[in-house]
Design a protein around this motif. Structure first.
Motif, PDB file in Angstrom:
ATOM      1  N   LEU A 191      45.681  10.551  22.813  1.00 40.10           N
ATOM      2  CA  LEU A 191      45.931  10.682  21.272  1.00 40.10           C
ATOM      3  C   LEU A 191      44.230   9.945  21.191  1.00 40.10           C
ATOM      4  CD1 LEU A 191      49.579  10.196  21.237  1.00 40.10           C
ATOM      5  CD2 LEU A 191      48.043  12.133  20.664  1.00 40.10           C
ATOM      6  N   PRO A 241      43.249   8.972  11.230  1.00 40.27           N
ATOM      7  CA  PRO A 241      43.427   9.976  10.728  1.00 40.27           C
ATOM      8  C   PRO A 241      42.642  11.113  11.280  1.00 40.27           C
ATOM      9  CG  PRO A 241      42.130   8.457   9.375  1.00 40.27           C
ATOM     10  CD  PRO A 241      42.845   7.689  10.358  1.00 40.27           C
ATOM     11  N   ARG A 280      43.393  18.849  13.281  1.00 42.15           N
ATOM     12  CA  ARG A 280      43.392  17.190  13.660  1.00 42.15           C
ATOM     13  C   ARG A 280      44.219  16.939  14.763  1.00 42.15           C
ATOM     14  NH1 ARG A 280      40.325  14.297   9.706  1.00 42.15           N
ATOM     15  NH2 ARG A 280      38.959  15.395   8.216  1.00 42.15           N
ATOM     16  N   ARG A 281      45.634  17.720  14.012  1.00 38.79           N
ATOM     17  CA  ARG A 281      47.056  17.538  15.184  1.00 38.79           C
ATOM     18  C   ARG A 281      46.512  17.699  16.535  1.00 38.79           C
ATOM     19  NH1 ARG A 281      52.304  20.923  14.800  1.00 38.79           N
ATOM     20  NH2 ARG A 281      50.962  21.576  16.150  1.00 38.79           N
ATOM     21  N   ASP A 282      46.006  19.127  16.915  1.00 34.72           N
ATOM     22  CA  ASP A 282      45.684  19.900  18.104  1.00 34.72           C
ATOM     23  C   ASP A 282      44.290  18.880  18.663  1.00 34.72           C
ATOM     24  OD1 ASP A 282      46.866  21.605  17.288  1.00 34.72           O
ATOM     25  OD2 ASP A 282      45.354  23.212  17.043  1.00 34.72           O
ATOM     26  N   TRP A 312      47.001  12.740  11.890  1.00 32.10           N
ATOM     27  CA  TRP A 312      46.368  13.939  11.450  1.00 32.10           C
ATOM     28  C   TRP A 312      47.163  14.200  10.005  1.00 32.10           C
ATOM     29  CZ3 TRP A 312      50.049  17.433  10.805  1.00 32.10           C
ATOM     30  CH2 TRP A 312      51.544  17.549  11.398  1.00 32.10           C
ATOM     31  N   PHE A 313      48.074  13.934   9.669  1.00 37.95           N
ATOM     32  CA  PHE A 313      48.604  14.374   8.043  1.00 37.95           C
ATOM     33  C   PHE A 313      47.844  13.976   7.171  1.00 37.95           C
ATOM     34  CE2 PHE A 313      51.521  13.953   4.831  1.00 37.95           C
ATOM     35  CZ  PHE A 313      52.083  15.914   4.276  1.00 37.95           C
ATOM     36  N   GLY A 325      43.942  16.024  18.259  1.00 33.58           N
ATOM     37  CA  GLY A 325      44.561  14.651  19.075  1.00 33.58           C
ATOM     38  C   GLY A 325      44.754  13.212  17.989  1.00 33.58           C
ATOM     39  N   TRP A 326      44.209  13.079  16.520  1.00 30.54           N
ATOM     40  CA  TRP A 326      44.275  12.150  15.691  1.00 30.54           C
ATOM     41  C   TRP A 326      46.502  11.600  15.427  1.00 30.54           C
ATOM     42  CZ3 TRP A 326      39.897  14.999  15.142  1.00 30.54           C
ATOM     43  CH2 TRP A 326      38.679  14.318  15.260  1.00 30.54           C
ATOM     44  N   ARG A 327      46.518  10.899  15.610  1.00 29.72           N
ATOM     45  CA  ARG A 327      47.998  10.097  15.149  1.00 29.72           C
ATOM     46  C   ARG A 327      48.371  10.576  13.872  1.00 29.72           C
ATOM     47  NH1 ARG A 327      50.165   7.303  20.098  1.00 29.72           N
ATOM     48  NH2 ARG A 327      47.933   6.380  21.019  1.00 29.72           N
ATOM     49  N   ALA A 363      45.253  20.163   8.888  1.00 36.31           N
ATOM     50  CA  ALA A 363      45.689  19.491   9.190  1.00 36.31           C
ATOM     51  C   ALA A 363      46.588  19.603  10.971  1.00 36.31           C
ATOM     52  CB  ALA A 363      47.551  19.252   8.413  1.00 36.31           C
ATOM     53  N   LEU A 364      46.371  20.802  11.354  1.00 37.41           N
ATOM     54  CA  LEU A 364      46.594  20.861  12.565  1.00 37.41           C
ATOM     55  C   LEU A 364      45.958  21.113  13.282  1.00 37.41           C
ATOM     56  CD1 LEU A 364      48.937  24.846  11.804  1.00 37.41           C
ATOM     57  CD2 LEU A 364      50.232  22.436  12.298  1.00 37.41           C
TER      58      LEU A 364
END
Length: 505
Positions: A200, A204, A250-252, A258-259, A254-256, A247-248
């Motif tokens: 992780l 953002p 950034r989540r994929d 991301w939202f 690994g940014w904590r 958003a997805l």
């Protein structure tokens, strides 16, 4: 040219091949029939009026001999028209370039309709990471009947389709480029912090600045809305989908945060949309502002104290005009032989007959010859596409399949908004705008059959054979229906053989 060179040029060869196939089907015998086809009576004559008066003059109810070159019915009195300008301006461009005849009315739509097939191929190639599947999607778009007919007639829906598909392709390019930049930032951040892969990341993620591909997509959707207002539905759905994709991603990666990172990018995109769309839309009404004869151009001056009085008179008049247009659209309930319920559009239950005339001078080898144009999609594409759409919905709900959502979102953006207006006088050919997304959804399903997940990119022998047979059947059906899409004189009995359902007659 060796195989290595062909491989390097595969995307170009795909685009050229699809474009040539689409252009042949759309440009061949484009001047036939030499008559006003269906709503060309409104849009071709309105476009000619734009070239002569600078605005849309009134033609009265008599069609006259416009197709034969008689334009004496044009009055300088402004006509009450109920759609924005861009589509008619593009028809007018063809008239200026090639003359006031059926070829001139239709040629720009045919060229842009050919471009739609190429854009579908390019978008599919990126979405499915495959030139093969991009080619399949492009060919299906090239040979679908609705897309062919609306490209070959001077109606607005073909232009709307072009700008919607252009906007979608631009967003797909933006998605890929943004993902590549985010991956590079994530790799750099892990390397600098000496973090292991898949770990992780704090924060953002990076700010990406102005995303010009997305800005171009917003302009394309603004132009779509400037052809017909329902282009706004595509702008809303596809731009929101673009933000969700950010958003997805950034989540994929690994940014904590991301939202918050996606939200930070969504705010300027939303503001840009709220500025660009109305500015472009109003700008496309320039000829209405600049000509005194335009319908209701001086309404505010002749009705002081009425309307939105804080606006300048010209904009106040435009707003009032749009209120009248909205009242017309929501209240249009005139009975028509080919009006249809939008619940049935996906299966082409009641396609629109654009043109049907006896052709006594044609040599078709039969006692009775007819020339017919039916805005009917390739039945196999639409019936199988409807099944694929149901599968995509199941995959979205059950497996959160992002690709299924991306390819099917355009169908829902174009179809669902019409359901509350089933009482209105509306037609199946309005579905041409989401035909490219039906095709993408069908290709998504065919790819899953030929390359199932458990083979991790490999090809299933049985699945590939099944898909090959399906595609062959689609091409055969298109070849069978082409005369009814381009108006070729045929025996009346041969026309009857195409009426597969009683509701088609």
């Amino acid at each position: 040219m060796n195989l290595a060179t062909l491989w390097r040029w595969r995307a170009t060869l795909m685009a050229v091949g699809v474009g040539l196939l689409a252009a042949i089907l759309r440009l061949a015998s484009l001047a036939d029939p030499h008559a006003l086809v269906f709503d060309e009576v409104f849009y071709a004559r309105g476009a000619y009026s734009l070239t002569e008066l600078g605005y849309e003059g009134d033609w009265g109810k008599d069609e006259g001999e416009f197709a034969a070159g008689d334009t004496s019915g044009l009055s300088p009195e402004g006509d009450f028209v109920v759609h924005p300008m861009v589509g008619k301006l593009l028809i007018a461009l063809g008239i200026e370039l090639f003359g006031n005849d059926p070829f001139g009315w239709r040629v720009v739509g045919a060229v842009l309709g050919s471009a739609v097939a190429v854009l579908v191929a390019l978008a599919a190639r990126r979405l499915f990471r495959s030139t093969v599947w991009g080619t399949v999607a492009g060919v299906l778009a090239a040979v679908d009947g609705e897309l062919i007919v609306l490209s070959r007639t001077a109606l607005l829906d073909g232009f709307l389709t072009f700008f919607v598909v252009l906007g979608f392709w631009l967003l797909v390019v933006d998605r890929d480029r943004t993902r590549a930049r985010l991956e590079a930032h994530a790799a750099d951040q892990r390397r600098e912090a000496e973090l292991p892969d898949e770990s992780l990341l704090p924060g953002p993620g990076p700010r990406l600045g102005v995303r010009w591909w997305r800005v171009a997509a917003i302009v394309a959707f603004a132009l779509a809305a400037s052809v017909k207002w329902n282009g706004l539905y595509y702008a809303a759905v596809l731009l929101v989908l673009s933000v969700v994709g950010d958003a997805l991603a950034r989540r994929d990666l690994g940014w904590r945060g991301w939202f918050s990172g996606a939200f930070r990018g969504a705010v300027p995109a939303g503001l840009a949309t709220l500025v660009i769309v109305p500015v472009v839309y109003v700008a496309t009404w320039a000829n209405w502002f600049l000509t005194d004869g335009s319908y209701d151009r001086d309404w505010a001056q002749t009705h002081p104290g009425e309307g939105v009085t804080w606006l300048p008179d010209a904009l106040n008049s435009l707003v009032h005009y749009h209120q009248q247009m909205w009242t017309f659209h929501t209240g249009l309930t005139t009975e028509h032989n080919y009006m249809s319920n939008p619940w049935t559009w996906l299966v082409q239950w009641r396609p629109t007959a654009f043109y049907f005339e006896d052709a006594p001078d044609a040599d078709c080898g039969a006692e009775r010859c007819v020339s017919a144009i039916h805005a009917l999609g390739n039945p196999l594409i639409w019936w199988l596409g409807t099944a694929a759409l149901a599968w995509a919905v199941w995959r979205i709900v059950r497996h959160r399949d992002r690709l299924a959502l991306v390819v099917s979102a355009g169908v829902f953006a174009g179809w669902l908004p019409w359901l509350p207006y089933a009482y209105r006088t509306i037609f199946t050919f309005y579905s041409v705008v989401f035909a490219p997304f039906m095709i993408l959804t069908l290709v998504w399903a065919l790819r899953r059959i030929a390359q199932p997940d458990d083979l991790e990119g490999g090809w299933s022998r049985r699945g590939t054979i099944a898909v090959g047979l399906i595609l062959a059947a689609i091409l055969i059906v298109s070849g069978f229906f082409v005369p009814l899409w381009v108006g070729t004189p045929i025996p009346f009995r041969y026309w009857q053989l195409h009426m597969w359902l009683p509701s088609w007659v």
